[in-house]
Write a protein that holds these residues in place. Structure first.
Motif, mmCIF file in Angstrom:
data_model
loop_
_atom_site.group_PDB
_atom_site.id
_atom_site.type_symbol
_atom_site.label_atom_id
_atom_site.label_comp_id
_atom_site.label_asym_id
_atom_site.label_seq_id
_atom_site.Cartn_x
_atom_site.Cartn_y
_atom_site.Cartn_z
ATOM 1 N N ALA A 1 -16.686 16.447 10.407
ATOM 2 C CA ALA A 1 -17.039 15.248 9.631
ATOM 3 C C ALA A 1 -17.270 14.058 10.562
ATOM 4 N N SER A 2 -16.446 13.940 11.584
ATOM 5 C CA SER A 2 -16.627 12.849 12.555
ATOM 6 C C SER A 2 -17.978 12.960 13.245
ATOM 7 N N LEU A 3 -18.346 14.168 13.623
ATOM 8 C CA LEU A 3 -19.645 14.380 14.255
ATOM 9 C C LEU A 3 -20.773 14.004 13.293
ATOM 10 N N GLU A 4 -20.666 14.449 12.059
ATOM 11 C CA GLU A 4 -21.703 14.124 11.077
ATOM 12 C C GLU A 4 -21.812 12.613 10.864
ATOM 13 N N LYS A 5 -20.678 11.914 10.842
ATOM 14 C CA LYS A 5 -20.701 10.462 10.668
ATOM 15 C C LYS A 5 -21.402 9.785 11.837
ATOM 16 N N GLU A 6 -21.098 10.232 13.045
ATOM 17 C CA GLU A 6 -21.735 9.629 14.222
ATOM 18 C C GLU A 6 -23.234 9.913 14.228
ATOM 19 N N GLU A 7 -23.624 11.139 13.843
ATOM 20 C CA GLU A 7 -25.043 11.470 13.760
ATOM 21 C C GLU A 7 -25.729 10.649 12.673
ATOM 22 N N ALA A 8 -25.048 10.455 11.549
ATOM 23 C CA ALA A 8 -25.611 9.665 10.452
ATOM 24 C C ALA A 8 -25.780 8.204 10.856
ATOM 25 N N THR A 9 -24.894 7.713 11.693
ATOM 26 C CA THR A 9 -25.012 6.338 12.187
ATOM 27 C C THR A 9 -26.192 6.208 13.147
ATOM 28 N N LEU A 10 -26.422 7.233 13.941
ATOM 29 C CA LEU A 10 -27.514 7.213 14.919
ATOM 30 C C LEU A 10 -28.889 7.270 14.252
ATOM 31 N N MET B 1 -30.723 4.067 13.399
ATOM 32 C CA MET B 1 -31.004 3.329 14.641
ATOM 33 C C MET B 1 -32.282 3.849 15.284
ATOM 34 N N MET B 2 -32.431 5.173 15.250
ATOM 35 C CA MET B 2 -33.612 5.792 15.851
ATOM 36 C C MET B 2 -34.862 5.533 15.018
ATOM 37 N N GLN B 3 -34.699 5.334 13.714
ATOM 38 C CA GLN B 3 -35.838 5.135 12.818
ATOM 39 C C GLN B 3 -36.254 3.664 12.712
ATOM 40 N N ALA B 4 -35.468 2.775 13.275
ATOM 41 C CA ALA B 4 -35.753 1.341 13.162
ATOM 42 C C ALA B 4 -37.116 1.002 13.759
ATOM 43 N N ASP B 5 -37.749 -0.015 13.178
ATOM 44 C CA ASP B 5 -39.050 -0.464 13.693
ATOM 45 C C ASP B 5 -38.933 -0.971 15.123
ATOM 46 N N THR B 6 -37.831 -1.647 15.403
ATOM 47 C CA THR B 6 -37.582 -2.130 16.770
ATOM 48 C C THR B 6 -36.228 -1.594 17.225
ATOM 49 N N PRO B 7 -36.208 -0.395 17.780
ATOM 50 C CA PRO B 7 -34.940 0.211 18.193
ATOM 51 C C PRO B 7 -34.263 -0.572 19.315
ATOM 52 N N ASP B 8 -32.958 -0.703 19.196
ATOM 53 C CA ASP B 8 -32.151 -1.383 20.207
ATOM 54 C C ASP B 8 -31.619 -0.319 21.167
ATOM 55 N N GLU B 9 -32.208 -0.248 22.352
ATOM 56 C CA GLU B 9 -31.872 0.815 23.294
ATOM 57 C C GLU B 9 -30.393 0.825 23.666
ATOM 58 N N ASN B 10 -29.795 -0.331 23.837
ATOM 59 C CA ASN B 10 -28.368 -0.382 24.198
ATOM 60 C C ASN B 10 -27.479 0.174 23.088
ATOM 61 N N LYS B 11 -27.757 -0.225 21.846
ATOM 62 C CA LYS B 11 -26.968 0.276 20.720
ATOM 63 C C LYS B 11 -27.175 1.781 20.550
ATOM 64 N N SER C 1 -25.348 3.720 23.263
ATOM 65 C CA SER C 1 -23.918 3.717 22.965
ATOM 66 C C SER C 1 -23.582 4.700 21.849
ATOM 67 N N GLN C 2 -24.424 4.741 20.814
ATOM 68 C CA GLN C 2 -24.187 5.661 19.694
ATOM 69 C C GLN C 2 -24.394 7.104 20.128
ATOM 70 N N ILE C 3 -25.355 7.354 20.992
ATOM 71 C CA ILE C 3 -25.558 8.706 21.526
ATOM 72 C C ILE C 3 -24.299 9.168 22.249
ATOM 73 N N ASP C 4 -23.670 8.257 22.987
ATOM 74 C CA ASP C 4 -22.414 8.597 23.665
ATOM 75 C C ASP C 4 -21.334 8.973 22.659
ATOM 76 N N ARG C 5 -21.275 8.243 21.530
ATOM 77 C CA ARG C 5 -20.286 8.562 20.500
ATOM 78 C C ARG C 5 -20.573 9.926 19.854
ATOM 79 N N VAL C 6 -21.844 10.242 19.643
ATOM 80 C CA VAL C 6 -22.217 11.548 19.104
ATOM 81 C C VAL C 6 -21.800 12.644 20.085
#
Length: 169
Positions: free
Chosen positions: A83-92, A95-105, A108-113
């Motif tokens: 579930a933790s993995l799924e939550k981190e993937e769902a958060t990512l 972010m990846m679909q955003a019109d202007t992706p924030d590379e730093n965020k 950081s989220q990829i590291d959490r995944v």
């Protein structure tokens, strides 16, 4: 780590039939990734599969009882870690679909995944080690052969696949 996942799926199926009969089969997954991950991270295969693998490995009642205890001891933790993995993937995802992706965020989220995935893999490996101590060398060899041939793992996925839609009337 695919080796660990395959062995765990098959070994989880080899647990005690009495306790497993109480578990309902999981609902069909919404996508193939979820379907592949079922059985790997806490979902239970159909009870008839547990008995079939145990029979093919030649597990005695004591081994079935021990494997079921190992499964039960680890099950909640594996469900939580998945579930933790799924939550981190769902958060990512957004972010990846955003019109202007924030590379730093995103980085950081990829590291959490990756960290969540690593914790899940470590838990699987620890459980595999526990399970392996219950099996005889011959049973371990049989299990490895079943995994290499795609035997029970493929059959489990076939039986857990969603039914095709009914034809239109």
């Amino acid at each position: 780590m695919k080796l660990v996942h395959g062995f765990l799926a098959m070994l989880l199926m080899a647990g005690g039939a009495a306790a497993i009969a109480q578990d309902a089969p999981p609902a069909p997954p919404a996508d193939m990734h979820a379907h592949h991950m079922a059985g790997m991270h806490g979902e239970m295969p159909p009870p008839e599969m547990w008995s079939k693998v145990a029979d093919q490995l030649g597990l005695n009642q004591d081994q079935r009882t021990k494997l079921d205890a190992i499964r039960q001891q680890n099950r909640i933790n594996l469900i939580d870690l998945h579930a933790s993995l799924e939550k981190e993937e769902a958060t990512l995802e957004p972010m990846m679909q955003a019109d202007t992706p924030d590379e730093n965020k995103i980085t950081s989220q990829i590291d959490r995944v990756a960290q969540a995935r690593a914790e899940l893999e470590k838990a699987h490996a620890r459980m595999l080690l526990q399970i392996r101590t219950v099996l005889t060398p011959d049973q371990w060899s049989k299990l490895q052969a079943m995994h290499r041939s795609g035997g029970m793992h493929s059959e489990m996925h076939h039986q857990m696949a969603p039914a095709p839609p009914a034809p239109p009337q």
